[in-house]
Design a protein around this motif. Structure first.
Motif, PDB file in Angstrom:
ATOM      1  N   GLU A 240     -39.345  46.855 113.180  1.00 41.46           N
ATOM      2  CA  GLU A 240     -37.826  46.934 111.765  1.00 41.46           C
ATOM      3  C   GLU A 240     -37.910  46.290 110.983  1.00 41.46           C
ATOM      4  OE1 GLU A 240     -32.803  47.351 111.469  1.00 41.46           O
ATOM      5  OE2 GLU A 240     -33.994  46.821 113.284  1.00 41.46           O
ATOM      6  N   VAL A 241     -38.062  47.088 109.462  1.00 33.47           N
ATOM      7  CA  VAL A 241     -37.977  46.306 108.820  1.00 33.47           C
ATOM      8  C   VAL A 241     -36.432  46.282 107.455  1.00 33.47           C
ATOM      9  CG1 VAL A 241     -38.990  46.067 105.896  1.00 33.47           C
ATOM     10  CG2 VAL A 241     -40.350  46.233 107.315  1.00 33.47           C
ATOM     11  N   ARG A 242     -35.492  45.243 107.918  1.00 33.49           N
ATOM     12  CA  ARG A 242     -34.702  44.904 107.789  1.00 33.49           C
ATOM     13  C   ARG A 242     -33.956  44.819 106.036  1.00 33.49           C
ATOM     14  NH1 ARG A 242     -30.576  42.905 111.919  1.00 33.49           N
ATOM     15  NH2 ARG A 242     -31.803  43.664 113.991  1.00 33.49           N
ATOM     16  N   PHE A 243     -33.275  44.967 105.112  1.00 31.13           N
ATOM     17  CA  PHE A 243     -32.911  45.357 103.753  1.00 31.13           C
ATOM     18  C   PHE A 243     -31.657  45.187 103.141  1.00 31.13           C
ATOM     19  CE2 PHE A 243     -33.390  49.711 104.282  1.00 31.13           C
ATOM     20  CZ  PHE A 243     -32.429  50.733 103.763  1.00 31.13           C
TER      21      PHE A 243
ATOM     22  N   PHE B 109     -43.093  54.355 106.787  1.00 32.00           N
ATOM     23  CA  PHE B 109     -41.801  53.835 106.867  1.00 32.00           C
ATOM     24  C   PHE B 109     -40.805  54.779 107.354  1.00 32.00           C
ATOM     25  CE2 PHE B 109     -43.126  49.898 105.262  1.00 32.00           C
ATOM     26  CZ  PHE B 109     -42.367  49.196 106.648  1.00 32.00           C
ATOM     27  N   LEU B 110     -40.699  55.580 109.014  1.00 36.70           N
ATOM     28  CA  LEU B 110     -39.388  56.143 109.018  1.00 36.70           C
ATOM     29  C   LEU B 110     -38.288  55.959 108.131  1.00 36.70           C
ATOM     30  CD1 LEU B 110     -40.561  57.491 112.251  1.00 36.70           C
ATOM     31  CD2 LEU B 110     -40.484  59.089 110.470  1.00 36.70           C
ATOM     32  N   MET B 111     -37.556  56.074 108.409  1.00 41.26           N
ATOM     33  CA  MET B 111     -36.104  56.052 108.274  1.00 41.26           C
ATOM     34  C   MET B 111     -34.882  56.913 108.478  1.00 41.26           C
ATOM     35  SD  MET B 111     -34.282  55.118 104.393  1.00 41.26           S
ATOM     36  CE  MET B 111     -33.590  56.708 103.964  1.00 41.26           C
TER      37      MET B 111
ATOM     38  N   LEU C  22     -39.439  60.887 106.798  1.00 44.56           N
ATOM     39  CA  LEU C  22     -40.247  59.628 106.482  1.00 44.56           C
ATOM     40  C   LEU C  22     -40.858  59.043 105.652  1.00 44.56           C
ATOM     41  CD1 LEU C  22     -42.421  58.378 108.519  1.00 44.56           C
ATOM     42  CD2 LEU C  22     -44.050  59.829 107.403  1.00 44.56           C
ATOM     43  N   ILE C  23     -40.584  58.277 104.811  1.00 41.39           N
ATOM     44  CA  ILE C  23     -40.170  57.631 103.040  1.00 41.39           C
ATOM     45  C   ILE C  23     -41.695  57.423 102.473  1.00 41.39           C
ATOM     46  CG2 ILE C  23     -39.621  55.578 101.511  1.00 41.39           C
ATOM     47  CD1 ILE C  23     -37.070  56.873 102.961  1.00 41.39           C
TER      48      ILE C  23
ATOM     49  N   PHE D 221     -41.931  50.986 110.726  1.00 36.48           N
ATOM     50  CA  PHE D 221     -42.816  51.124 110.498  1.00 36.48           C
ATOM     51  C   PHE D 221     -43.852  51.862 110.823  1.00 36.48           C
ATOM     52  CE2 PHE D 221     -47.047  49.317 109.362  1.00 36.48           C
ATOM     53  CZ  PHE D 221     -47.774  49.925 108.485  1.00 36.48           C
ATOM     54  N   THR D 222     -43.808  52.848 110.976  1.00 37.29           N
ATOM     55  CA  THR D 222     -45.244  53.679 112.327  1.00 37.29           C
ATOM     56  C   THR D 222     -46.420  52.963 112.581  1.00 37.29           C
ATOM     57  OG1 THR D 222     -46.470  54.783 110.051  1.00 37.29           O
ATOM     58  CG2 THR D 222     -43.740  55.735 111.235  1.00 37.29           C
TER      59      THR D 222
END
Length: 327
Positions: A311-314, A289-291, A281-282, A190-191
């Motif tokens: 970070e967001v884990r998914f 979010f940067l992916m 960038l999403i 997340f930016t």
């Protein structure tokens, strides 16, 4: 009580070609993946003859026309809800304005809940089309159809957007090992910036409608990248997929001066030097979010954490919009 959840999404290739201003002339193609971060809608029958609506604000109204939330108002009209003794509440795992398609997920979840309330059966295709009708046609948002469709279907899915407004959907033909490796090595950070997609997409829509050659050529190339990304994923070539993300990001930045900023560019370069093969960038851009697809995810995680990014884990979601509880 009815509880519905609808997944958020990430784009895997071809993003931007799902806008009507483009696909109605040239046809669009993209790949998207639903993830296990959700928008939730609850509907609860009450004893009071008024609509109670809770989101970031709270509304109590005695008629549908009084509702200020445009999507809720239009969804109730579309499904034909005439019983006002209902309480509607929304919650989300990730805030709106972060590029993961929350508006489309919200609309599909709400419509699914309302249809369930009326005991209507609805196919994902019809659910997605109704959500698109509300957001694009009735409310005039300058957005595409990707978010509503991937939220309704779930999975890792290919979408072809035909010039006659029909949408074709089919699963990405990816083997199990490649799918797990993709899931393990795609990282979201997340930016700290959030924004409204419509403000950035409006520029793309206007340029496309006026047949701006630079914009049209850009989207033609991005669509071709979508086909190349599908080929790389279906052949298990994840490094090639990561490299294509890099190319996509370069072209995406050219579509609008608001797409990125100095800080986002700085984080991006840092990631590429520290374990990322490629990234972007999403969403519409400007924040969120940067992916990245990582060759060394431990190094990338450590570097991004030190840079102050969360970070967001998914995991991928293969269920789409669904009722999770009903009583």
């Amino acid at each position: 009580m009815i509880i519905v959840r609808s997944p958020l999404r990430i784009s895997l290739g071809g993003g931007g070609t799902d806008l009507p201003s483009y696909y109605r002339n040239y046809g669009g193609f993209l790949i998207a993946a639903a993830i296990d971060k959700y928008v939730y809608i609850t509907l609860h029958k009450t004893f009071v003859e008024e609509l109670i609506i809770k989101y970031s604000k709270m509304e109590k109204v005695s008629s549908i026309d009084e509702i200020k939330h445009p999507i809720i108002r239009e969804s109730l009209k579309m499904v034909g809800i005439d019983n006002l003794s209902v309480e509607i509440t929304s919650m989300a795992d990730i805030p709106a304005g972060t590029g993961l398609g929350s508006s489309g997920s919200f609309t599909t979840a709400l419509l699914k809940g309302l249809h369930t309330y009326k005991k209507n059966l609805i196919h994902p295709q019809q659910l997605a089309e109704q959500a698109c009708d509300i957001e694009i046609n009735r409310l005039g948002e300058p957005i595409g159809k990707q978010d509503q469709y991937i939220a309704a279907y779930g999975g890792t899915t290919c979408f072809r957007f035909h010039t006659n407004d029909q949408v074709e959907a089919w699963p990405l033909k990816i083997d199990t090992e490649t799918l797990y490796n993709l899931e393990d090595n795609l990282l979201l950070f997340f930016t700290g910036y959030s924004r409204e997609a419509s403000s950035i997409l409006k520029e793309q829509k206007e340029k496309t409608k006026t047949s701006d050659k630079e914009m049209i050529d850009n989207l033609h190339f991005v669509k071709e990248l979508g086909f190349q990304s599908r080929e790389a994923l279906e052949h298990g070539d994840l490094n090639k997929f990561g490299e294509l993300m890099n190319v996509h990001w370069d072209y995406k930045k050219k579509r609008s001066s608001s797409m990125s900023n100095e800080k986002i560019n700085e984080w991006y370069e840092l990631a590429i030097k520290n374990g990322a093969v490629g990234g972007k960038l999403i969403g519409a851009g400007g924040g969120g979010f940067l992916m990245f697809y990582a060759s060394d995810k431990m190094k990338l995680r450590r570097t991004m954490k030190e840079a102050g990014l969360k970070e967001v884990r998914f995991r991928f979601d293969f269920e789409g919009t669904r009722v999770v509880a009903q009583s």
